[in-house]
Design a protein around this motif. Structure first.
Motif, PDB file in Angstrom:
ATOM      1  N   SER A 146       2.130  27.736  -4.776  1.00 32.42           N
ATOM      2  CA  SER A 146       2.947  27.453  -5.854  1.00 32.42           C
ATOM      3  C   SER A 146       2.326  27.001  -7.124  1.00 32.42           C
ATOM      4  O   SER A 146       3.345  26.630  -8.188  1.00 32.42           O
ATOM      5  CB  SER A 146       4.151  26.570  -5.344  1.00 32.42           C
ATOM      6  OG  SER A 146       3.667  25.361  -4.999  1.00 32.42           O
ATOM      7  N   GLY A 147       1.240  26.684  -7.256  1.00 35.95           N
ATOM      8  CA  GLY A 147       0.623  26.336  -8.448  1.00 35.95           C
ATOM      9  C   GLY A 147       0.656  24.597  -8.656  1.00 35.95           C
ATOM     10  O   GLY A 147       0.207  24.235  -9.652  1.00 35.95           O
ATOM     11  N   THR A 148       1.259  23.822  -7.450  1.00 38.84           N
ATOM     12  CA  THR A 148       1.017  22.582  -7.706  1.00 38.84           C
ATOM     13  C   THR A 148      -0.513  21.855  -8.107  1.00 38.84           C
ATOM     14  O   THR A 148      -1.391  22.631  -7.224  1.00 38.84           O
ATOM     15  CB  THR A 148       1.338  22.002  -6.380  1.00 38.84           C
ATOM     16  OG1 THR A 148       2.900  22.449  -5.810  1.00 38.84           O
ATOM     17  CG2 THR A 148       1.525  20.462  -6.530  1.00 38.84           C
ATOM     18  N   ARG A 149      -0.778  21.173  -8.822  1.00 39.77           N
ATOM     19  CA  ARG A 149      -2.158  20.807  -9.250  1.00 39.77           C
ATOM     20  C   ARG A 149      -2.350  19.549  -8.242  1.00 39.77           C
ATOM     21  O   ARG A 149      -1.771  18.888  -7.714  1.00 39.77           O
ATOM     22  CB  ARG A 149      -2.134  20.176 -10.406  1.00 39.77           C
ATOM     23  CG  ARG A 149      -2.022  21.345 -11.668  1.00 39.77           C
ATOM     24  CD  ARG A 149      -2.165  20.837 -13.161  1.00 39.77           C
ATOM     25  NE  ARG A 149      -1.161  19.882 -13.315  1.00 39.77           N
ATOM     26  CZ  ARG A 149      -1.358  18.537 -13.935  1.00 39.77           C
ATOM     27  NH1 ARG A 149      -2.708  18.219 -14.181  1.00 39.77           N
ATOM     28  NH2 ARG A 149      -0.499  17.647 -13.977  1.00 39.77           N
ATOM     29  N   PRO A 150      -3.640  19.459  -7.831  1.00 40.82           N
ATOM     30  CA  PRO A 150      -4.307  18.455  -7.143  1.00 40.82           C
ATOM     31  C   PRO A 150      -3.809  17.155  -7.464  1.00 40.82           C
ATOM     32  O   PRO A 150      -3.502  16.256  -6.756  1.00 40.82           O
ATOM     33  CB  PRO A 150      -5.784  18.524  -6.922  1.00 40.82           C
ATOM     34  CG  PRO A 150      -6.120  19.562  -7.880  1.00 40.82           C
ATOM     35  CD  PRO A 150      -4.965  20.234  -8.327  1.00 40.82           C
ATOM     36  N   ALA A 162      11.803  17.636   0.662  1.00 42.58           N
ATOM     37  CA  ALA A 162      11.065  18.639   0.796  1.00 42.58           C
ATOM     38  C   ALA A 162      10.681  19.459  -0.502  1.00 42.58           C
ATOM     39  O   ALA A 162       9.885  20.509  -0.341  1.00 42.58           O
ATOM     40  CB  ALA A 162      11.990  19.610   1.793  1.00 42.58           C
ATOM     41  N   GLU A 163      11.030  18.866  -1.624  1.00 42.58           N
ATOM     42  CA  GLU A 163      10.578  19.602  -2.827  1.00 42.58           C
ATOM     43  C   GLU A 163       9.521  18.638  -3.429  1.00 42.58           C
ATOM     44  O   GLU A 163       9.589  17.438  -3.302  1.00 42.58           O
ATOM     45  CB  GLU A 163      11.527  19.633  -4.002  1.00 42.58           C
ATOM     46  CG  GLU A 163      12.748  20.643  -3.494  1.00 42.58           C
ATOM     47  CD  GLU A 163      12.278  21.951  -3.045  1.00 42.58           C
ATOM     48  OE1 GLU A 163      11.247  22.591  -3.883  1.00 42.58           O
ATOM     49  OE2 GLU A 163      12.737  22.788  -2.103  1.00 42.58           O
ATOM     50  N   MET A 164       8.430  19.319  -3.983  1.00 38.40           N
ATOM     51  CA  MET A 164       7.477  18.265  -4.898  1.00 38.40           C
ATOM     52  C   MET A 164       7.966  18.325  -6.344  1.00 38.40           C
ATOM     53  O   MET A 164       8.442  19.193  -6.789  1.00 38.40           O
ATOM     54  CB  MET A 164       6.257  18.713  -4.779  1.00 38.40           C
ATOM     55  CG  MET A 164       5.424  18.652  -3.696  1.00 38.40           C
ATOM     56  SD  MET A 164       4.037  17.414  -3.673  1.00 38.40           S
ATOM     57  CE  MET A 164       3.558  17.156  -5.327  1.00 38.40           C
ATOM     58  N   LEU A 198       5.961  21.842   2.373  1.00 39.02           N
ATOM     59  CA  LEU A 198       4.886  20.760   1.915  1.00 39.02           C
ATOM     60  C   LEU A 198       3.602  20.924   2.471  1.00 39.02           C
ATOM     61  O   LEU A 198       2.776  20.050   2.538  1.00 39.02           O
ATOM     62  CB  LEU A 198       5.515  19.334   2.008  1.00 39.02           C
ATOM     63  CG  LEU A 198       6.851  19.177   1.209  1.00 39.02           C
ATOM     64  CD1 LEU A 198       7.383  17.941   1.630  1.00 39.02           C
ATOM     65  CD2 LEU A 198       6.409  19.221  -0.422  1.00 39.02           C
ATOM     66  N   ASP A 199       3.225  22.107   2.996  1.00 41.12           N
ATOM     67  CA  ASP A 199       2.024  22.301   3.397  1.00 41.12           C
ATOM     68  C   ASP A 199       0.928  22.692   2.374  1.00 41.12           C
ATOM     69  O   ASP A 199       1.402  23.252   1.255  1.00 41.12           O
ATOM     70  CB  ASP A 199       1.943  22.954   4.829  1.00 41.12           C
ATOM     71  CG  ASP A 199       1.498  24.632   4.704  1.00 41.12           C
ATOM     72  OD1 ASP A 199       1.270  24.968   3.482  1.00 41.12           O
ATOM     73  OD2 ASP A 199       1.929  25.027   5.451  1.00 41.12           O
ATOM     74  N   MET A 200      -0.107  22.183   2.327  1.00 36.22           N
ATOM     75  CA  MET A 200      -1.149  22.625   1.284  1.00 36.22           C
ATOM     76  C   MET A 200      -1.303  24.213   1.018  1.00 36.22           C
ATOM     77  O   MET A 200      -1.384  24.342  -0.142  1.00 36.22           O
ATOM     78  CB  MET A 200      -2.530  22.148   1.805  1.00 36.22           C
ATOM     79  CG  MET A 200      -2.583  20.407   1.829  1.00 36.22           C
ATOM     80  SD  MET A 200      -2.018  19.965   0.335  1.00 36.22           S
ATOM     81  CE  MET A 200      -3.531  20.466  -0.655  1.00 36.22           C
TER      82      MET A 200
END
Ligand code: GLU
Length: 345
Positions: A294-298, A343-345, A286-288
């Motif tokens: 991993s392609g997570t969007r803001p 721990a997962e988004m 979960l660090d930025m």
């Protein structure tokens, strides 16, 4: 400030320590401070808390600024670095050295105890890492103190707090927007904290209190693990106030009025991992850096943090700026339990 707006300008702050990449818990706290400042139409200062150079990770300041920017959170004016403010701390430290308690004791005194001495003699801490120093070196007589200083014995400097809870100065009260009315006894719950370490580095409590005071910070939003620290920081600020030393010139005109009152405080519940571990930098997924890679969007990160803050009923993607209008601490005030996060988004 204009004639039509008699309210003093509000000044909030983001005060990250550049010890690594931000993780979701840091973003949650930053989002709360950002939304709070923007909601009240205030300014938000970014202060990089790099006073403890041994813990600083090079480039972490740039990662933090880049991540905030990517997340859609801005700040006002240039970032202030504690490592570049040493002359301000020196000046305040010199003033503190001239001060005395009403009892006649000096406000600061040298402490020759080793860490092991202190561990052995301290009251156990109550889960926020705070252990109260029993005041051993406060008892040393003037002549002995002088002799040890002249001999060059290694020492830190501590601030003396009132000796007993009978003293009217002992109880520090403040209101917290989330945790309600607070009262801490300086003598029994805080003790004489270190102001300057034996390696010459100013301690967190001192640097932060001096900075918040000199930058005219009027809104402090941060983790609830610092609730107790607030009491000692207010005690330190009380002496800053008496110093009559001016606020930083760039902020002076804008901040007069805001500084006379106690700041607004909101101490946030902490975020734990689902396995009960406090969200720390080692919680890499979960660090930025990992989230961005991993392609997570803001908007997804902001949505998750807004949900943790109780601002959204579900963790749906959203822009930070779209949350300003509806922002309040009401949901956190209703439910102050620490938050658990998978721990997962
Ligand atoms: N620099 C501290 C941290 O990152 C925050 C200190 C504060 O908000 O007073 O944990």
């Amino acid at each position: 400030m204009t004639a039509e707006s008699p309210r003093p300008l509000q000044i909030g702050r983001l005060a990250p320590s550049p010890t690594g990449r931000m993780h979701l818990g840091n973003v949650y706290a930053a989002l709360a401070a950002w939304l709070d400042a923007r909601k009240v139409g205030g300014m938000l200062r970014l202060r990089i808390e790099d006073i403890d150079t041994y813990r600083v990770v090079s480039d972490a300041d740039s990662w933090i600024m880049d991540d905030l920017d990517w997340l859609g959170m801005d700040w006002d004016g240039p970032a202030a670095y504690q490592s570049r403010r040493l002359t301000s701390y020196d000046a305040m430290f010199r003033w503190f050295m001239t001060q005395h308690l009403p009892s006649g004791e000096p406000l600061l005194y040298p402490c020759f105890c080793s860490r092991a001495d202190i561990r052995a003699a301290s009251a156990p801490n109550e889960g926020d890492g705070f252990s109260r120093y029993p005041g051993t070196c406060r008892q040393i007589g003037d002549a002995e103190r002088r002799r040890r200083l002249d001999a060059g014995d290694r020492h830190s400097w501590r601030i003396a707090v009132p000796r007993s809870d009978d003293d009217s100065d002992d109880l520090v009260r403040f209101h917290d927007e989330i945790f309600g009315p607070q009262a801490f006894s300086l003598s029994s719950q805080l003790g004489d904290v270190i102001i300057r370490r034996s390696d010459g580095v100013y301690a967190y409590q001192f640097a932060t209190a001096v900075d918040d005071w000199s930058m005219g910070v009027s809104r402090i939003v941060r983790g609830r693990d610092l609730l107790r620290s607030t009491a000692i920081q207010l005690w330190i600020q009380r002496h800053c106030q008496e110093s009559g030393q001016s606020h930083d010139a760039a902020w002076r005109n804008k901040t007069m009025g805001a500084i006379r009152r106690q700041p607004f405080f909101a101490h946030l519940p902490l975020i734990d991992g689902s396995d009960g571990r406090r969200m720390a930098k080692r919680f890499n997924s979960l660090d930025m850096g990992a989230l961005r890679a991993s392609g997570t969007r803001p908007q997804e990160v902001i949505g998750r943090c807004a949900w943790l803050l109780g601002v959204l009923p579900e963790a749906t993607p959203v822009e930070a700026k779209d949350l300003i209008g509806a922002f309040s601490f009401a949901a956190l005030h209703e439910d102050r339990e620490d938050r658990i996060l998978d721990a997962e988004m």
